[in-house]
Scaffold this active site. Structure first.
Site, PDB file in Angstrom:
ATOM      1  N   ASP A   1       1.387   8.137  -9.375  1.00 27.17           N
ATOM      2  CA  ASP A   1       1.028   7.430 -10.677  1.00 27.17           C
ATOM      3  C   ASP A   1      -0.166   6.704 -10.256  1.00 27.17           C
ATOM      4  O   ASP A   1      -0.005   5.321 -10.369  1.00 27.17           O
ATOM      5  CB  ASP A   1       2.001   6.791 -11.444  1.00 27.17           C
ATOM      6  N   SER A   2      -1.277   7.190  -9.979  1.00 28.27           N
ATOM      7  CA  SER A   2      -2.627   6.749  -9.758  1.00 28.27           C
ATOM      8  C   SER A   2      -3.830   6.420 -10.799  1.00 28.27           C
ATOM      9  O   SER A   2      -3.448   7.139 -11.529  1.00 28.27           O
ATOM     10  CB  SER A   2      -3.019   7.087  -8.444  1.00 28.27           C
TER      11      SER A   2
ATOM     12  N   ASP B   1       0.797  -1.361   0.040  1.00 31.49           N
ATOM     13  CA  ASP B   1      -0.103   0.107  -0.033  1.00 31.49           C
ATOM     14  C   ASP B   1       0.818   1.315   0.114  1.00 31.49           C
ATOM     15  O   ASP B   1       1.733   1.457   0.926  1.00 31.49           O
ATOM     16  CB  ASP B   1      -0.912  -0.056   1.309  1.00 31.49           C
TER      17      ASP B   1
END
Length: 277
Positions: free
Chosen positions: A155-156, A137
Site C-alpha cells: 500500500d504505497s 523501511d
C-alpha cells in the site's frame, strides 16, 4: 474567502476540492504531509501533494487491496502490509478471522500518528492485539524476512520519494522470497490513463518472478483519472479459479463475492498494456 486544494495529477490536469480547514501540515523526515477537511470528500490525507485517502471514498481502495487477495489465498494466517500507515488496509484485513497476525511496516511514523488523531475511522484498528506496527523501511523488512508471510500487500504512494524502490523488480523478488510456498502478494499499480507505462513495466517484472499474475481494477474518484489498477502475483492459486459461492459476505461497501471475478475483466486498452501483442 473560499479556499481550494488542487492536486496537479499531470502537467496539464488536476482535481480540486473546496477546503473547510487545514488540520495539520508538516514536512516529515520523508515527505510533506497534510490533512485537510474538504466540503465534498471530508478529511483528506495528502502526501507530497498527492491525495492518499479521504473519508468519503477510502473504503474502495482499502477493501480492494485486502479482500481479493485474502479470498484467493486458502489460509492467510500471517499478513504483511507495506506502507499503509493510515491503517485502512489493516482494518479490512482484520475482517478475516483466519488472519492471526497482521504486520504493518510504515517508513513514516508521522503518517501513523496523525492518522490515529485525525482519521480514526480509518486508523481505528492499528491498536488491535492482532496487529504489529513497525516504523521502518518496508523494502528492508521484506529482504530480512524470508519465507515468513502468507500474503503481502503493498500500500504505497506513487513511485516518488521513499516509494520509488517499491516499484522495482528487486522488491518484487524480495516479496517472492518473503512469501511462503503458497504465498500471494498484491500492490497498487496506479492508473492506465496517465501511467500506462508503469503498469506495463510492473506487469512485465512481476511475470518474470511469479507464475500467476493478474491485474484488476476499481473506481476511486479522488485518485488520478478515477480508474485504478492493482497487480496480484501468486505462487500457486489463480484468483479466477475461486468459487464465489464459497466467499463469505463481509461488512464491506465496495467489494462483494460477486465482484471478485468481475474486477479482473479489463477494458481492452488496459488488457493491451498487460498483455501486449
Amino acid at each position: 474567502m473560499e479556499l481550494w486544494y488542487t492536486e496537479k495529477q499531470t502537467d496539464h490536469f488536476g482535481i480540486t476540492a473546496k477546503i473547510k480547514q487545514t488540520l495539520v501540515e508538516e514536512q516529515t523526515d520523508f515527505q510533506h504531509l497534510a490533512i485537510i477537511d474538504t466540503v465534498e470528500f471530508g478529511r483528506m490525507l495528502v502526501l507530497d501533494g498527492m491525495v492518499m485517502t479521504t473519508i468519503k471514498d477510502e473504503f474502495v481502495y482499502h477493501e480492494m487491496v485486502a479482500h481479493p487477495v485474502l479470498h484467493t489465498h486458502p489460509n492467510p494466517k500471517h499478513v504483511l502490509v507495506v506502507g499503509g500507515g493510515d491503517g485502512g488496509v489493516i482494518r479490512e484485513v482484520l475482517k478475516h478471522p483466519e488472519v492471526e497476525k497482521a504486520v504493518l511496516v510504515e517508513i513514516d511514523g508521522k503518517v501513523i500518528e496523525y492518522s490515529k488523531k485525525y482519521l480514526p475511522e480509518i486508523a481505528g484498528e492499528l491498536n488491535n492485539p492482532r496487529v504489529e506496527v513497525i516504523v521502518n523501511d518496508g523494502y528492508m523488512h521484506i529482504h530480512e524476512n524470508k519465507n515468513t508471510y502468507d500474503v503481502i500487500m503493498v500500500d504505497s504512494t506513487e513511485p516518488v520519494g521513499p516509494a520509488v524502490q517499491l516499484f522495482e523488480k528487486g522488491f518484487y523478488q524480495g516479496i517472492y522470497d518473503a512469501l511462503k510456498e503458497d504465498g500471494i502478494f498484491v500492490a497498487q499499480t496506479d492508473n492506465p490513463w496517465f501511467k500506462g507505462d508503469l503498469i506495463q513495466k510492473v506487469n512485465q517484472d512481476v511475470k518474470e518472478i511469479f507464475p500467476i499474475v493478474k491485474v484488476y481494477q476499481a473506481n476511486i474518484p479522488t485518485y488520478p483519472s478515477g480508474l485504478w489498477t492493482f497487480t496480484m502475483g501468486s505462487k500457486t492459486v489463480d484468483p479466477l479459479n475461486i468459487d464465489e459461492n464459497n466467499i463469505p459476505e463481509l461488512p464491506t461497501k465496495y467489494y462483494t463475492p460477486r465482484l471478485h471475478k468481475a474486477v479482473f475483466a479489463l477494458p481492452r486498452f488496459v488488457e493491451d498494456l498487460v498483455n501486449p501483442k
